[in-house]
Design a protein around this motif. Structure first.
Motif, PDB file in Angstrom:
ATOM      1  N   GLU A  45       1.667   5.120   5.484  1.00  0.00           N
ATOM      2  CA  GLU A  45       1.969   6.532   5.293  1.00  0.00           C
ATOM      3  C   GLU A  45       0.996   7.173   4.318  1.00  0.00           C
ATOM      4  O   GLU A  45       0.242   6.511   3.613  1.00  0.00           O
ATOM      5  CB  GLU A  45       3.403   6.709   4.794  1.00  0.00           C
ATOM      6  N   ASN A  94      -0.355  11.529   2.888  1.00  0.00           N
ATOM      7  CA  ASN A  94      -0.406  12.967   3.112  1.00  0.00           C
ATOM      8  C   ASN A  94      -1.374  13.290   4.242  1.00  0.00           C
ATOM      9  O   ASN A  94      -2.053  12.402   4.782  1.00  0.00           O
ATOM     10  CB  ASN A  94      -0.844  13.654   1.807  1.00  0.00           C
ATOM     11  N   LYS A 127      -4.411   7.430   6.936  1.00  0.00           N
ATOM     12  CA  LYS A 127      -3.440   6.450   7.430  1.00  0.00           C
ATOM     13  C   LYS A 127      -3.733   6.007   8.866  1.00  0.00           C
ATOM     14  O   LYS A 127      -3.603   4.820   9.187  1.00  0.00           O
ATOM     15  CB  LYS A 127      -2.023   7.003   7.312  1.00  0.00           C
ATOM     16  N   TYR A 187       2.802   5.879  10.658  1.00  0.00           N
ATOM     17  CA  TYR A 187       3.836   6.731  10.060  1.00  0.00           C
ATOM     18  C   TYR A 187       5.140   5.968   9.983  1.00  0.00           C
ATOM     19  O   TYR A 187       5.352   4.953  10.661  1.00  0.00           O
ATOM     20  CB  TYR A 187       4.042   8.019  10.863  1.00  0.00           C
ATOM     21  N   LYS A 208       9.123  10.342   7.042  1.00  0.00           N
ATOM     22  CA  LYS A 208       8.240  11.471   6.769  1.00  0.00           C
ATOM     23  C   LYS A 208       8.821  12.769   7.344  1.00  0.00           C
ATOM     24  O   LYS A 208       8.524  13.856   6.845  1.00  0.00           O
ATOM     25  CB  LYS A 208       6.844  11.221   7.329  1.00  0.00           C
ATOM     26  N   SER A 209       9.643  12.656   8.391  1.00  0.00           N
ATOM     27  CA  SER A 209      10.257  13.845   8.983  1.00  0.00           C
ATOM     28  C   SER A 209      11.062  14.609   7.940  1.00  0.00           C
ATOM     29  O   SER A 209      10.991  15.834   7.849  1.00  0.00           O
ATOM     30  CB  SER A 209      11.170  13.441  10.145  1.00  0.00           C
ATOM     31  N   ILE A 258      10.748  14.347   4.634  1.00  0.00           N
ATOM     32  CA  ILE A 258       9.855  14.797   3.555  1.00  0.00           C
ATOM     33  C   ILE A 258       9.211  16.130   3.912  1.00  0.00           C
ATOM     34  O   ILE A 258       9.199  17.079   3.118  1.00  0.00           O
ATOM     35  CB  ILE A 258       8.784  13.729   3.280  1.00  0.00           C
ATOM     36  N   PHE A 259       8.679  16.239   5.122  1.00  0.00           N
ATOM     37  CA  PHE A 259       7.997  17.469   5.531  1.00  0.00           C
ATOM     38  C   PHE A 259       9.002  18.605   5.746  1.00  0.00           C
ATOM     39  O   PHE A 259       8.725  19.753   5.403  1.00  0.00           O
ATOM     40  CB  PHE A 259       7.178  17.226   6.801  1.00  0.00           C
ATOM     41  N   TYR A 273       5.848  -1.098   3.639  1.00  0.00           N
ATOM     42  CA  TYR A 273       5.586   0.344   3.701  1.00  0.00           C
ATOM     43  C   TYR A 273       4.414   0.613   2.752  1.00  0.00           C
ATOM     44  O   TYR A 273       4.523   0.401   1.547  1.00  0.00           O
ATOM     45  CB  TYR A 273       6.841   1.098   3.256  1.00  0.00           C
ATOM     46  N   TYR A 309       1.852   3.281   1.130  1.00  0.00           N
ATOM     47  CA  TYR A 309       1.598   4.705   0.897  1.00  0.00           C
ATOM     48  C   TYR A 309       0.195   4.877   0.348  1.00  0.00           C
ATOM     49  O   TYR A 309      -0.132   4.386  -0.736  1.00  0.00           O
ATOM     50  CB  TYR A 309       2.603   5.307  -0.083  1.00  0.00           C
ATOM     51  N   ILE A 363       3.983  17.998  -0.552  1.00  0.00           N
ATOM     52  CA  ILE A 363       4.153  16.835   0.325  1.00  0.00           C
ATOM     53  C   ILE A 363       3.981  15.546  -0.472  1.00  0.00           C
ATOM     54  O   ILE A 363       4.770  14.592  -0.338  1.00  0.00           O
ATOM     55  CB  ILE A 363       3.164  16.876   1.507  1.00  0.00           C
ATOM     56  N   TYR A 381       6.781  12.506  -1.069  1.00  0.00           N
ATOM     57  CA  TYR A 381       6.608  11.066  -0.849  1.00  0.00           C
ATOM     58  C   TYR A 381       6.994  10.270  -2.090  1.00  0.00           C
ATOM     59  O   TYR A 381       7.655   9.226  -1.999  1.00  0.00           O
ATOM     60  CB  TYR A 381       5.164  10.757  -0.449  1.00  0.00           C
TER      61      TYR A 381
END
Length: 379
Positions: A184, A186, A191, A261, A265-266, A268-269, A299, A301, A332, A336
């Motif tokens: 993941e 920004n 990524k 992804y 993230k859904s 987060i955004f 995971y 980042y 964003i 995260y």
């Protein structure tokens, strides 16, 4: 990211501690030049074209986004590092290390400094036998023959025998002990590029976000208030469908799965883009879906500072992204970090790559792989 070039290098030595020099050269190539995917056995053969100590030879397959000419420049530096000085003097001579480009994909390259495939490869057992060990799908672009066929007609009748094995430094990593890795970051963090490289180098199945197919995305960047909610809903539905389908479909020919992804993230955004009322509804729907999605074993980042993100966004040139404000990217990033703090149950690795370029600089890519290994060793 375009598919990486598959380049075969032949490495030889007939001075000093030959095996050690070849091993050190391979280690240096992996760390400084390109990813060493596979290494042949070590062969011994008489010197070619002059009297001297026998040569040790092997072949390696590398993956790289760089051109063959760029790789040539870098391996010349590796040779120099290990005591080889190339001159214009004609004829063969002893050398501490010798690295030649044998093939690049199935391409024909002719330039002042480089000829690919190597013009003498089909005549030399010390090239063909190690190359055969690599088990590539190479087809000679001129003769149309594969390596096995070239061996059957090779005019070289000298002795070329296996004497030892060589270690592949790249295979020291334990990344394929994971079943599912999510990368993941920004917008513009890299990524997808990293997911491509890891998948290509480690024989992993890729799950890549289908953002380019989303009809709401260009509209969102022009009118965020109007299109934020339908954009986030469409992304959520698509991510859920894609991950559910791809994780359910096992690929017997791949070692693990890497995605660019994670479905969280859904949320987060959405928290940044939609109104408070819309977000309350969105969160209820998300939590129902999130329970059904398998969590990644690791995971990752990728953090990049806002200035670097803006540079990357400008460089990749997607027209609808060029007006993204720095404040949006900072929100964003904060989203995260909030996610990371509140999810101690996930195995999370945060990598600051603001000063790194893991496409241009092989050492930066190796750094990431080593950090992934460290994360595995802690579990």
């Amino acid at each position: 990211m375009e598919e990486q070039n598959k380049i075969v290098l032949s490495i030889g030595s007939n001075q000093g501690d030959r095996k050690s020099l070849i091993q050190q050269a391979i280690d240096a190539i992996n760390r400084e030049v390109a990813t060493v995917i596979s290494v042949s056995k070590l062969y011994e053969s008489p010197s070619w074209g002059f009297e001297s100590e026998p040569f040790y030879n092997c072949a390696i397959l590398i993956h790289t986004s760089k051109s063959a000419s760029k790789i040539l420049q870098k391996i010349l530096k590796i040779e120099k590092k290990f005591g080889r000085i190339r001159t214009d003097e004609k004829g063969y001579k002893s050398r501490s290390i010798d690295v030649d480009i044998i093939s690049c994909n199935d391409e024909v390259i002719e330039s002042k400094d480089l000829s690919v495939p190597h013009p003498h490869m089909q005549n030399r057992l010390f090239v063909l036998l190690p190359m055969n060990d690599l088990q590539t799908d190479f087809i000679h672009p001129v003769s149309g023959k594969n390596v096995h066929e070239l061996l059957t007609i090779c005019p070289d009748k000298g002795e070329c025998k296996v004497i030892d094995s060589i270690e592949n430094p790249f295979k020291k990593t334990q990344i394929n002990n994971y079943n599912f890795i999510a990368i993941e970051g920004n917008i513009g963090a890299g990524k997808t590029t990293l997911a491509h490289k890891i998948a290509d180098d480690f024989n992993a199945k890729k799950i890549l976000e289908r953002f380019a197919d989303n009809p709401f995305l260009p509209k969102f960047y022009k009118d965020q208030a109007r299109y934020a909610f339908p954009l986030e809903m469409s992304f959520l539905a698509d991510r859920y469908q894609q991950i559910s389908d791809d994780l359910a479909q096992l690929d017997l020919f791949k070692d693990f799965i890497v995605a660019d992804y994670h479905i969280f993230k859904s949320l987060i955004f959405a928290k940044v883009t939609v109104t408070e009322d819309e977000f309350r509804l969105y969160r209820k729907l998300f939590e129902i879906i999130y329970k059904e999605i398998p969590k990644p074993d690791l995971y990752i980042y990728l953090y990049q500072n806002t200035e670097r993100l803006l540079q990357n966004i400008k460089k990749r040139g997607r027209s609808y992204e060029q007006e993204i404000p720095s404040e949006y990217l900072e929100k964003i990033n904060q989203g995260y970090f909030d996610f990371i703090k509140t999810h101690p149950d996930l195995n999370i690795l945060v990598l600051d790559v603001s000063d790194k370029d893991f496409v241009k600089n092989q050492s930066d890519y190796i750094f990431i792989l080593e950090e992934i290994d460290k994360a595995l060793s802690k579990n």
